[in-house]
Write a protein that holds these residues in place. Sequence first.
Motif, PDB file in Angstrom:
ATOM      1  N   SER A   1      34.259 -21.480 -35.085  1.00 44.91           N
ATOM      2  CA  SER A   1      33.277 -21.193 -34.051  1.00 44.91           C
ATOM      3  C   SER A   1      33.401 -19.750 -33.579  1.00 44.91           C
ATOM      4  O   SER A   1      34.474 -19.155 -33.635  1.00 44.91           O
TER       5      SER A   1
ATOM      6  N   SER B   1      23.103 -24.300 -32.845  1.00 45.81           N
ATOM      7  CA  SER B   1      23.551 -24.340 -34.237  1.00 45.81           C
ATOM      8  C   SER B   1      22.376 -24.314 -35.201  1.00 45.81           C
ATOM      9  O   SER B   1      22.381 -23.567 -36.194  1.00 45.81           O
ATOM     10  N   ARG B   2      21.345 -25.119 -34.914  1.00 49.55           N
ATOM     11  CA  ARG B   2      20.163 -25.132 -35.786  1.00 49.55           C
ATOM     12  C   ARG B   2      19.436 -23.790 -35.753  1.00 49.55           C
ATOM     13  O   ARG B   2      18.931 -23.323 -36.779  1.00 49.55           O
TER      14      ARG B   2
ATOM     15  N   LYS C   1      24.335 -27.421 -27.830  1.00 50.17           N
ATOM     16  CA  LYS C   1      25.091 -26.897 -28.965  1.00 50.17           C
ATOM     17  C   LYS C   1      24.354 -27.135 -30.282  1.00 50.17           C
ATOM     18  O   LYS C   1      24.343 -26.281 -31.164  1.00 50.17           O
TER      19      LYS C   1
ATOM     20  N   ASN D   1      26.130 -15.796 -34.478  1.00 50.16           N
ATOM     21  CA  ASN D   1      26.646 -16.055 -33.135  1.00 50.16           C
ATOM     22  C   ASN D   1      25.551 -15.924 -32.087  1.00 50.16           C
ATOM     23  O   ASN D   1      24.457 -15.430 -32.354  1.00 50.16           O
TER      24      ASN D   1
ATOM     25  N   THR E   1      21.171 -21.267 -37.945  1.00 46.67           N
ATOM     26  CA  THR E   1      20.886 -21.528 -39.356  1.00 46.67           C
ATOM     27  C   THR E   1      19.482 -21.045 -39.732  1.00 46.67           C
ATOM     28  O   THR E   1      19.295 -20.361 -40.747  1.00 46.67           O
TER      29      THR E   1
END
Length: 213
Positions: free
Chosen positions: A122, A191-192, A187, A201, A195
């Motif tokens: 992370s 995260s998606r 979160k 970050n 991507t």
Amino acid sequence: MIRVLIVDDEALVRTGLRMILEAADDIEVVAEAGNGAEAVAAVARHRPHVVLMDVQMPGMDGVTALQEINRSPNPPKVVMLTTFDRDEHIYGALRARAAGFLLKDTAPRDLIAAVRTTDDGSAVLSPTVTKRIVDTFADQHSPDTRAAGKRLAALTERERQVARAVARGLANAEIARELGMTETTVKAHISRSLTKLGLTNRVQIALLVRDAG
């Protein structure tokens, strides 16, 4: 055991970081380096999992060293240590895909936690640090507003709401309260978004939001 390389041109700083990290049972400081060139060589020699590296150093600076390290096979995660007094270096480290940023006055407990978090994969970027970076660089480059907006269009409306909150420097818990969702959901949205946008970050998300206006 998490293998750590400490890179700083000040021996006193390296000693202090070593003492803090070696107080943890699951962290081993495998080497120290005083500049970027030494850091690159130490990574090849000692294969650390995490590198804590000063941004500003004589000779090869931290950003250049980060770029070199990231070209190596299976590179370690590199967290940049900063005081934010040379902002252009921070922006360079962002573009070079640093795993995170820590202020040099980070509390010992938080430093140990950051190393563990980085080793888990992370990014180490506190909301406070995120906001400081975004505010610092908001006026230092001319953004392509249309291109940034087009990239953000790939996100769902909920993901864009979360992204805007990240750009304001809100922590996940604050975003969850404001948008009426759980921290786990926040979160997941982040995260998606990372991507979809090809980012690494939350600072990069925040900068993209600012570029989009």
